[in-house]
Design a protein around this motif. Sequence first.
Motif, PDB file in Angstrom:
ATOM      1  N   SER A   2       0.777  -1.316  -0.164  1.00 29.29           N
ATOM      2  CA  SER A   2       0.015  -0.023   0.133  1.00 29.29           C
ATOM      3  C   SER A   2       0.657   1.352   0.090  1.00 29.29           C
ATOM      4  CB  SER A   2      -0.859   0.123   1.263  1.00 29.29           C
ATOM      5  OG  SER A   2      -1.626  -1.140   1.270  1.00 29.29           O
ATOM      6  N   MET A   3       1.838   1.043   0.742  1.00 28.72           N
ATOM      7  CA  MET A   3       3.032   2.493   0.913  1.00 28.72           C
ATOM      8  C   MET A   3       3.190   2.681  -0.338  1.00 28.72           C
ATOM      9  SD  MET A   3       6.383   2.670   3.087  1.00 28.72           S
ATOM     10  CE  MET A   3       7.095   1.725   2.190  1.00 28.72           C
ATOM     11  N   LEU A   4       3.854   1.648  -1.065  1.00 27.94           N
ATOM     12  CA  LEU A   4       4.783   1.952  -2.480  1.00 27.94           C
ATOM     13  C   LEU A   4       3.503   2.315  -3.629  1.00 27.94           C
ATOM     14  CD1 LEU A   4       7.024  -1.053  -2.598  1.00 27.94           C
ATOM     15  CD2 LEU A   4       7.615   1.128  -2.133  1.00 27.94           C
ATOM     16  N   GLU A   5       2.442   1.662  -3.771  1.00 27.50           N
ATOM     17  CA  GLU A   5       1.459   2.168  -4.428  1.00 27.50           C
ATOM     18  C   GLU A   5       0.786   3.607  -4.099  1.00 27.50           C
ATOM     19  OE1 GLU A   5      -1.882  -0.558  -3.785  1.00 27.50           O
ATOM     20  OE2 GLU A   5      -1.008  -2.273  -4.897  1.00 27.50           O
ATOM     21  N   ASN A   6       0.740   4.041  -3.203  1.00 27.33           N
ATOM     22  CA  ASN A   6       0.344   5.480  -2.860  1.00 27.33           C
ATOM     23  C   ASN A   6       1.650   6.556  -2.881  1.00 27.33           C
ATOM     24  OD1 ASN A   6      -2.439   5.714  -1.760  1.00 27.33           O
ATOM     25  ND2 ASN A   6      -1.400   3.818  -0.759  1.00 27.33           N
ATOM     26  N   HIS A   7       2.915   5.817  -3.091  1.00 30.34           N
ATOM     27  CA  HIS A   7       4.154   6.841  -3.096  1.00 30.34           C
ATOM     28  C   HIS A   7       5.066   6.263  -3.977  1.00 30.34           C
ATOM     29  CE1 HIS A   7       3.131   9.175   0.344  1.00 30.34           C
ATOM     30  NE2 HIS A   7       2.682   8.006   0.963  1.00 30.34           N
ATOM     31  N   PRO A   8       4.615   6.292  -5.341  1.00 30.57           N
ATOM     32  CA  PRO A   8       5.431   5.805  -6.497  1.00 30.57           C
ATOM     33  C   PRO A   8       6.886   6.468  -6.560  1.00 30.57           C
ATOM     34  CG  PRO A   8       3.846   7.319  -7.561  1.00 30.57           C
ATOM     35  CD  PRO A   8       3.467   7.070  -5.829  1.00 30.57           C
ATOM     36  N   GLU A   9       6.952   7.798  -5.790  1.00 32.44           N
ATOM     37  CA  GLU A   9       8.179   8.620  -5.822  1.00 32.44           C
ATOM     38  C   GLU A   9       9.442   7.866  -4.897  1.00 32.44           C
ATOM     39  OE1 GLU A   9       5.702  10.509  -2.575  1.00 32.44           O
ATOM     40  OE2 GLU A   9       5.524   9.581  -4.639  1.00 32.44           O
ATOM     41  N   ILE A  10       9.027   6.850  -4.193  1.00 31.58           N
ATOM     42  CA  ILE A  10       9.958   6.217  -3.342  1.00 31.58           C
ATOM     43  C   ILE A  10      10.979   5.559  -4.140  1.00 31.58           C
ATOM     44  CG2 ILE A  10      10.413   4.527  -1.711  1.00 31.58           C
ATOM     45  CD1 ILE A  10       7.728   5.002  -0.514  1.00 31.58           C
ATOM     46  N   ASN A  11      12.629   5.934  -4.082  1.00 32.60           N
ATOM     47  CA  ASN A  11      13.268   5.009  -4.681  1.00 32.60           C
ATOM     48  C   ASN A  11      14.203   4.415  -3.638  1.00 32.60           C
ATOM     49  OD1 ASN A  11      14.931   6.879  -3.441  1.00 32.60           O
ATOM     50  ND2 ASN A  11      15.350   8.196  -5.278  1.00 32.60           N
ATOM     51  N   MET A  12      13.920   4.466  -2.349  1.00 34.29           N
ATOM     52  CA  MET A  12      14.709   3.475  -1.416  1.00 34.29           C
ATOM     53  C   MET A  12      13.792   3.124  -0.298  1.00 34.29           C
ATOM     54  SD  MET A  12      18.115   4.750   0.824  1.00 34.29           S
ATOM     55  CE  MET A  12      19.104   4.485  -0.617  1.00 34.29           C
ATOM     56  N   VAL A  13      13.896   1.920   0.153  1.00 37.96           N
ATOM     57  CA  VAL A  13      13.135   1.224   1.375  1.00 37.96           C
ATOM     58  C   VAL A  13      13.978   0.780   2.278  1.00 37.96           C
ATOM     59  CG1 VAL A  13      11.746  -0.677   1.839  1.00 37.96           C
ATOM     60  CG2 VAL A  13      11.088   0.746  -0.326  1.00 37.96           C
ATOM     61  N   ILE A  14      13.640   1.233   3.320  1.00 35.39           N
ATOM     62  CA  ILE A  14      14.656   0.883   4.648  1.00 35.39           C
ATOM     63  C   ILE A  14      13.647  -0.190   5.392  1.00 35.39           C
ATOM     64  CG2 ILE A  14      15.782   1.671   6.795  1.00 35.39           C
ATOM     65  CD1 ILE A  14      16.493   4.179   5.303  1.00 35.39           C
ATOM     66  N   LEU A  23      11.016 -11.276   6.139  1.00 35.80           N
ATOM     67  CA  LEU A  23      10.568  -9.723   5.451  1.00 35.80           C
ATOM     68  C   LEU A  23      11.648  -9.156   4.387  1.00 35.80           C
ATOM     69  CD1 LEU A  23       8.404  -7.684   5.156  1.00 35.80           C
ATOM     70  CD2 LEU A  23       9.549  -6.637   7.354  1.00 35.80           C
ATOM     71  N   VAL A  24      12.876  -9.456   4.837  1.00 36.21           N
ATOM     72  CA  VAL A  24      13.722  -9.104   3.868  1.00 36.21           C
ATOM     73  C   VAL A  24      13.735  -9.966   2.414  1.00 36.21           C
ATOM     74  CG1 VAL A  24      16.398  -8.941   3.704  1.00 36.21           C
ATOM     75  CG2 VAL A  24      15.241  -8.135   5.704  1.00 36.21           C
ATOM     76  N   HIS A  25      13.557 -11.082   2.770  1.00 41.68           N
ATOM     77  CA  HIS A  25      13.650 -12.037   1.571  1.00 41.68           C
ATOM     78  C   HIS A  25      12.552 -11.676   0.739  1.00 41.68           C
ATOM     79  CE1 HIS A  25      14.326 -15.766  -0.802  1.00 41.68           C
ATOM     80  NE2 HIS A  25      12.940 -15.763  -0.683  1.00 41.68           N
ATOM     81  N   GLU A  26      11.133 -11.287   1.369  1.00 43.32           N
ATOM     82  CA  GLU A  26       9.961 -11.297   0.738  1.00 43.32           C
ATOM     83  C   GLU A  26      10.111  -9.740  -0.158  1.00 43.32           C
ATOM     84  OE1 GLU A  26       5.253 -10.047   1.506  1.00 43.32           O
ATOM     85  OE2 GLU A  26       6.619 -10.966   3.129  1.00 43.32           O
ATOM     86  N   LEU A  27      10.842  -8.743   0.540  1.00 47.08           N
ATOM     87  CA  LEU A  27      11.029  -7.409  -0.060  1.00 47.08           C
ATOM     88  C   LEU A  27      12.013  -7.566  -1.183  1.00 47.08           C
ATOM     89  CD1 LEU A  27      11.397  -5.427   2.983  1.00 47.08           C
ATOM     90  CD2 LEU A  27       9.673  -5.130   1.306  1.00 47.08           C
ATOM     91  N   ARG A  28      12.862  -8.536  -1.301  1.00 54.93           N
ATOM     92  CA  ARG A  28      13.813  -8.599  -2.383  1.00 54.93           C
ATOM     93  C   ARG A  28      13.215  -9.362  -3.583  1.00 54.93           C
ATOM     94  NH1 ARG A  28      19.027 -11.320   0.973  1.00 54.93           N
ATOM     95  NH2 ARG A  28      19.634  -9.379   1.525  1.00 54.93           N
ATOM     96  N   ASN A  29      12.130 -10.087  -3.505  1.00 55.32           N
ATOM     97  CA  ASN A  29      11.369 -10.603  -4.427  1.00 55.32           C
ATOM     98  C   ASN A  29      10.431  -9.739  -5.090  1.00 55.32           C
ATOM     99  OD1 ASN A  29      12.915 -13.013  -4.396  1.00 55.32           O
ATOM    100  ND2 ASN A  29      11.473 -13.966  -3.100  1.00 55.32           N
ATOM    101  N   TYR A  30       9.753  -8.704  -4.223  1.00 56.75           N
ATOM    102  CA  TYR A  30       8.719  -7.863  -4.701  1.00 56.75           C
ATOM    103  C   TYR A  30       9.359  -6.712  -5.199  1.00 56.75           C
ATOM    104  CZ  TYR A  30       4.589  -4.762  -4.411  1.00 56.75           C
ATOM    105  OH  TYR A  30       3.661  -3.953  -4.926  1.00 56.75           O
ATOM    106  N   LEU A  31      10.242  -5.974  -4.772  1.00 53.58           N
ATOM    107  CA  LEU A  31      10.689  -4.584  -5.143  1.00 53.58           C
ATOM    108  C   LEU A  31      11.169  -4.661  -6.487  1.00 53.58           C
ATOM    109  CD1 LEU A  31      12.554  -3.151  -1.869  1.00 53.58           C
ATOM    110  CD2 LEU A  31      10.111  -2.655  -2.712  1.00 53.58           C
ATOM    111  N   PRO A  32      10.815  -3.588  -7.220  1.00 59.79           N
ATOM    112  CA  PRO A  32      11.490  -3.220  -8.803  1.00 59.79           C
ATOM    113  C   PRO A  32      12.861  -2.831  -8.629  1.00 59.79           C
ATOM    114  CG  PRO A  32      10.039  -1.356  -7.906  1.00 59.79           C
ATOM    115  CD  PRO A  32       9.795  -2.328  -6.982  1.00 59.79           C
ATOM    116  N   ALA A  33      13.364  -2.888  -9.599  1.00 63.01           N
ATOM    117  CA  ALA A  33      14.984  -2.613  -9.766  1.00 63.01           C
ATOM    118  C   ALA A  33      15.289  -1.257  -9.313  1.00 63.01           C
ATOM    119  CB  ALA A  33      15.394  -3.180 -11.164  1.00 63.01           C
ATOM    120  N   SER A  34      14.135  -0.333  -9.706  1.00 59.45           N
ATOM    121  CA  SER A  34      14.389   1.187  -9.281  1.00 59.45           C
ATOM    122  C   SER A  34      14.291   1.543  -7.804  1.00 59.45           C
ATOM    123  CB  SER A  34      13.317   1.947 -10.023  1.00 59.45           C
ATOM    124  OG  SER A  34      12.071   1.355  -9.808  1.00 59.45           O
TER     125      SER A  34
END
Length: 492
Positions: free
Chosen positions: A72-84, A92-103
Amino acid sequence: MAAQFNDDMRYVIGVIGDIPALLAFWQMFKDQSNDQVLKEIGVVAAALPGETVLPETHDSGQLIPTYAGYRSMLENHPEINMVIEATGRTALVHELRNYLPASVTLVERNAANFFINLLTSDKIWVACKVDLLHTQNMLKTIIDQMDQEILFLNGQGTILDLNKTALDHAGRSKKALVGMSYREIFLDSGKAENGYASDPLAETVETHAPAETVTNMVDEHGRMQYYRVYTFPVFDEDESVNHVVALRRNITQRTSIEQRLQQAEKLASIGELSTYMAHEIRNPLFTISGFANSLMRVEGLDEKAREKLSIILDESRRLDVILKSLMNFTRPTEAEVAEVDLNALVKATMDVMSLPCTNQGVECTVDLDESVALVHANPDLIKQCLINLVKNSLEAMEEGGNLFVTTGMNRDFALLSVEDTGVGIPLEIRDKVFSPFFSTKGKGSGLGLAQTHKILDEIGGDIELVSREGIGTKITLYLPPILAVAEPEETE
């Protein structure tokens, strides 16, 4: 810390974590960040997976939107270029690696700590550099405005840098002076109080303590200048002297005052001595000369005896003249002070002195300033001073030369100058020429210049000596002018 998104931000961040992890990250970011960091980094949203009730997140008066999941956070904020990811949970880290786009860059908790510390350290370094440059500029401005000449040296005395005062006094470019030995600038052309100037730098390097010396030099106008040179050690971490600061202060004015005080003390001692001599010597001298005169009148005295008595009388008279000169010198002059036309006095005196000048092959030039003021002095004493100066100049030009006698004005005084092209006065005796009984002629009492100095002091004037060996000497009398003020009326 919260920031509105703008195109200038390098890192637009969304944070994922539970409330304790997010609060810890929040505090670290606030503690490490500064204005420069916040221009490039902005946290625009937060995700709290698994929280049933989402808290309202605020910072610096701005609301940070929070979401129940990172999608939901990424859909509402497409300007995000870094997730901490702030929780450190492996799944959770493993899941994020598979989900996040290359940008979008994924930064784990440990890497986030390192990233923030590194970035803020770089900005702090830049801020420190700016502060350092500001401090350096301020220190340089202060040092450049000091009246003293300052040199920055290595341990061997080589000039590394210098302030503006030293640069102006040397009259050369900074590029020409850097790399020279400080001795060429501060010590090369003078002597110390006792022989040649000692080197305070060598003493500072050896003793690890400040040192100083006194040196003198003749400037381009032929005037004597006195300087005190100080050296101060600069220590490195192992307490060795790796640099030295050299400072030179002009002490000519103070030296002049000290010399005047010394001369005043000499005159006081001479006054006491002259009183004793007048009582203890003149009475026996009068008796000796009286009996010698009586013997000269005896009939039948042979020529050898008369010759010896004549010598006794001549020497008695010479001793009496010396005693009178001494007593006249030590007592205050009681001559009446009046308005003196300096030009008329100089013209009349030089008319008399022109014959001795001609006989000695000296060409005399008299240049009188018609605008010179009347002076407050005794004409006979000023005439005596002028005659003494002219005689001294003639004695310095035994084989002929040029003599210049001039009058003029400056802001405070009327000036009378006598300049010759004689042998000049050696540097080592220049301090002594106004001392009583000092003479290089082998004759006379040595009171001429001392008496001139005394006369000028008593009328509120001054005397200046300028001399160069082999070129000549110029002595200038500074005489107080008559001021255009009303004289107080005398009351009966």
